[in-house]
Scaffold this active site. Structure first.
Site, PDB file in Angstrom:
ATOM      1  N   HIS A 202       0.807  -1.231   0.000  1.00 48.80           N
ATOM      2  CA  HIS A 202       0.000   0.000   0.000  1.00 48.80           C
ATOM      3  C   HIS A 202       0.835   1.275   0.000  1.00 48.80           C
ATOM      4  O   HIS A 202       0.470   2.255  -0.613  1.00 48.80           O
ATOM      5  CB  HIS A 202      -0.997  -0.008   1.172  1.00 48.80           C
ATOM      6  CG  HIS A 202      -0.381   0.029   2.538  1.00 48.80           C
ATOM      7  ND1 HIS A 202       0.247  -1.059   3.087  1.00 48.80           N
ATOM      8  CD2 HIS A 202      -0.309   1.009   3.465  1.00 48.80           C
ATOM      9  CE1 HIS A 202       0.673  -0.749   4.305  1.00 48.80           C
ATOM     10  NE2 HIS A 202       0.349   0.510   4.553  1.00 48.80           N
ATOM     11  N   ASP A 203       1.982   1.263   0.672  1.00 55.15           N
ATOM     12  CA  ASP A 203       2.786   2.482   0.775  1.00 55.15           C
ATOM     13  C   ASP A 203       4.012   2.478  -0.127  1.00 55.15           C
ATOM     14  O   ASP A 203       4.955   3.233   0.096  1.00 55.15           O
ATOM     15  CB  ASP A 203       3.222   2.686   2.238  1.00 55.15           C
ATOM     16  CG  ASP A 203       2.222   3.536   3.000  1.00 55.15           C
ATOM     17  OD1 ASP A 203       1.420   4.240   2.344  1.00 55.15           O
ATOM     18  OD2 ASP A 203       2.233   3.492   4.238  1.00 55.15           O
ATOM     19  N   LYS A 206       5.922   5.557  -1.374  1.00 56.02           N
ATOM     20  CA  LYS A 206       6.789   6.392  -0.533  1.00 56.02           C
ATOM     21  C   LYS A 206       8.236   6.356  -1.014  1.00 56.02           C
ATOM     22  O   LYS A 206       9.060   7.180  -0.599  1.00 56.02           O
ATOM     23  CB  LYS A 206       6.683   5.960   0.934  1.00 56.02           C
ATOM     24  CG  LYS A 206       5.388   6.457   1.560  1.00 56.02           C
ATOM     25  CD  LYS A 206       5.341   6.189   3.047  1.00 56.02           C
ATOM     26  CE  LYS A 206       4.052   6.727   3.653  1.00 56.02           C
ATOM     27  NZ  LYS A 206       3.840   6.246   5.008  1.00 56.02           N
ATOM     28  N   HIS A 231       2.104  10.034  -2.490  1.00 50.69           N
ATOM     29  CA  HIS A 231       2.566   8.631  -2.510  1.00 50.69           C
ATOM     30  C   HIS A 231       1.532   7.634  -3.059  1.00 50.69           C
ATOM     31  O   HIS A 231       1.918   6.670  -3.713  1.00 50.69           O
ATOM     32  CB  HIS A 231       3.153   8.200  -1.149  1.00 50.69           C
ATOM     33  CG  HIS A 231       2.157   7.817  -0.099  1.00 50.69           C
ATOM     34  ND1 HIS A 231       1.627   8.725   0.780  1.00 50.69           N
ATOM     35  CD2 HIS A 231       1.588   6.619   0.219  1.00 50.69           C
ATOM     36  CE1 HIS A 231       0.791   8.097   1.601  1.00 50.69           C
ATOM     37  NE2 HIS A 231       0.758   6.819   1.275  1.00 50.69           N
ATOM     38  N   HIS A 257      -5.788   3.749  -0.685  1.00 51.09           N
ATOM     39  CA  HIS A 257      -5.757   3.463   0.761  1.00 51.09           C
ATOM     40  C   HIS A 257      -5.866   4.699   1.653  1.00 51.09           C
ATOM     41  O   HIS A 257      -5.978   4.572   2.865  1.00 51.09           O
ATOM     42  CB  HIS A 257      -4.537   2.604   1.136  1.00 51.09           C
ATOM     43  CG  HIS A 257      -3.232   3.312   1.135  1.00 51.09           C
ATOM     44  ND1 HIS A 257      -2.538   3.589  -0.018  1.00 51.09           N
ATOM     45  CD2 HIS A 257      -2.460   3.799   2.149  1.00 51.09           C
ATOM     46  CE1 HIS A 257      -1.410   4.201   0.280  1.00 51.09           C
ATOM     47  NE2 HIS A 257      -1.346   4.350   1.599  1.00 51.09           N
ATOM     48  N   HIS A 258      -5.811   5.902   1.057  1.00 52.83           N
ATOM     49  CA  HIS A 258      -6.068   7.106   1.875  1.00 52.83           C
ATOM     50  C   HIS A 258      -7.363   7.793   1.466  1.00 52.83           C
ATOM     51  O   HIS A 258      -7.640   8.907   1.907  1.00 52.83           O
ATOM     52  CB  HIS A 258      -4.898   8.096   1.772  1.00 52.83           C
ATOM     53  CG  HIS A 258      -3.691   7.637   2.529  1.00 52.83           C
ATOM     54  ND1 HIS A 258      -3.630   7.613   3.916  1.00 52.83           N
ATOM     55  CD2 HIS A 258      -2.488   7.151   2.101  1.00 52.83           C
ATOM     56  CE1 HIS A 258      -2.448   7.146   4.297  1.00 52.83           C
ATOM     57  NE2 HIS A 258      -1.739   6.843   3.210  1.00 52.83           N
ATOM     58  N   ASP A 286      -5.363  -0.347   7.833  1.00 56.87           N
ATOM     59  CA  ASP A 286      -4.194   0.523   7.995  1.00 56.87           C
ATOM     60  C   ASP A 286      -4.393   1.465   9.186  1.00 56.87           C
ATOM     61  O   ASP A 286      -3.482   1.667   9.996  1.00 56.87           O
ATOM     62  CB  ASP A 286      -3.994   1.324   6.701  1.00 56.87           C
ATOM     63  CG  ASP A 286      -2.577   1.863   6.572  1.00 56.87           C
ATOM     64  OD1 ASP A 286      -1.662   1.261   7.172  1.00 56.87           O
ATOM     65  OD2 ASP A 286      -2.383   2.873   5.866  1.00 56.87           O
TER      66      ASP A 286
HETATM   67 FE   FE2 Z   1      -0.074   5.478   2.899  1.00 57.89          FE
HETATM   68 FE   FE2 Z   2       0.430   1.669   6.380  1.00 58.32          FE
END
Ligand code: FE2
Ligand code: FE2
Length: 346
Positions: A202-203, A206, A231, A257-258, A286
């Site tokens: 998911h990240d 970054k 990201h 996811h955000h 998360d």
């Molecule tokens: Fe994230």
């Molecule tokens: Fe996370």
């Protein structure tokens, strides 16, 4: 080859024995040997056919897919009375009076049928064996392919860990929470397996954010926060080239996811079911794990506190941010979340 005979008329019986006794193994039919003697042909008259009918049917069934030919001998006077269903159980008829030339030709025809059907059985058997072998090879190849996909995911996630403040435990846990929720929500094992492998990515975006921002101790400036919010789109760009189901799911998870159910999230401010299911599942998992974990701006919360914040909200979080169905799943299964968290820190 073995021929079973059941003929009452002595003259006819003698004719068959004399004609075929030298070249074939001739055995008189009994109730016991029909099933056990593995005959290649049964020659039977009308009365004996009625008597042995059920055993003959059983022997023919036993030998499938090979054909066990049955040759029926019947007096001419029964020609009109013979029912057509009889051909379900026999391959041919010889009418009495029998003629030597005719019985030789018919018996040879029957034995040819027998031989061909035996060869066919062998071919079918070896085809089936090939099919089983191919299936096994395919299974191994699929397993290898899956292994390689999982390996690629691990390497990708590992690369992101170098830059990220998130721990590898967090990355593993989110996969487990997501699988738990997906199992309850979807009841589709493929979806659950894919989300288990996709959630840790998911990240991944970054990787594209400068370390000075990612690892900054103090409060982020507006422009730094704006940068961090890129990201999900960067993650989407990295993963969108992937063609497998897992990678496609990972792409959605990275991008969504955000996003929040009430439209207050980023990068696109999507709301409700415009956010992919995998994205909605990821968000709730998360947030739960972030609440349980230590952050530069907060101490780790207890399980009860984390659940209370998600279900009832606080100054940063509101229950409206989450899919109500998924909130319900969390509410009913929150102990499982705690178990996953606790197991990872032992
Ligand atoms: Fe994230
Ligand atoms: Fe996370």
């Amino acid at each position: 080859m073995k021929i079973g005979l059941a003929i009452e008329n002595k003259t006819n019986l003698k004719l068959f024995v004399e004609e075929f006794g030298l070249h074939y193994d001739i055995v008189l039919l009994t109730e016991n040997n029909i099933l056990n003697d593995n005959f290649d042909l049964i020659i039977v008259d009308r009365l004996n056919f009625d008597y042995y009918k059920s055993k003959i049917i059983e022997a023919k069934t036993d030998q499938k897919p090979s054909i066990l030919p049955v040759l029926l001998i019947v007096e001419q006077k029964y020609r009109k009375r013979l029912k057509s269903e009889i051909f379900d159980y026999i391959e041919d008829i010889i009418w009495i009076p029998v003629y030597k030339d005719e019985i030789i030709a018919r018996v040879q025809n029957m034995l040819t049928i027998r031989n061909l059907s035996k060869k066919q059985k062998k071919v079918t058997k070896s085809l089936n064996e090939d099919k089983i072998k191919l299936n096994q090879e395919l299974k191994i190849k699929n397993k290898e392919l899956k292994k390689r996909i999982v390996e690629a995911i691990h390497l990708l996630v590992k690369a992101s860990e170098f830059k990220d403040v998130e721990t590898s435990e967090h990355i593993k846990r989110v996969g487990k929470y997501a699988r738990l929720v997906a199992n309850i929500h979807e009841r589709d094992s493929n979806f659950s397996i894919n989300i288990f492998y996709a959630a840790p990515m998911h990240d991944i975006g970054k990787i594209g954010i400068p370390e000075s921002i990612l690892l900054k101790n103090g409060k982020l400036t507006n422009s730094e926060f704006k940068k961090i919010k890129e990201h999900p789109s960067i993650g989407h760009k990295i993963l969108q080239e992937g063609n497998t189901e897992v990678m496609k799911m990972g792409t959605n998870i990275a991008l969504h996811h955000h996003e929040y159910y009430d439209g207050s999230g980023y990068p696109e401010g999507l709301s409700g079911k415009d956010i992919s299911l995998e994205g909605r599942i990821m968000t709730i998992c998360d947030v739960y794990d972030a609440l349980r974990s230590e952050r530069p701006y907060k101490k780790p919360y207890s399980h009860d506190k984390a659940i209370d914040i998600i279900l009832n909200g606080d100054e940063r979080t509101s229950p409206d941010q989450f899919d109500p169905n998924l909130l319900d799943i969390l509410k009913k299964n929150h102990k499982e979340f705690d178990n996953i968290y606790k197991k990872s820190i032992i």
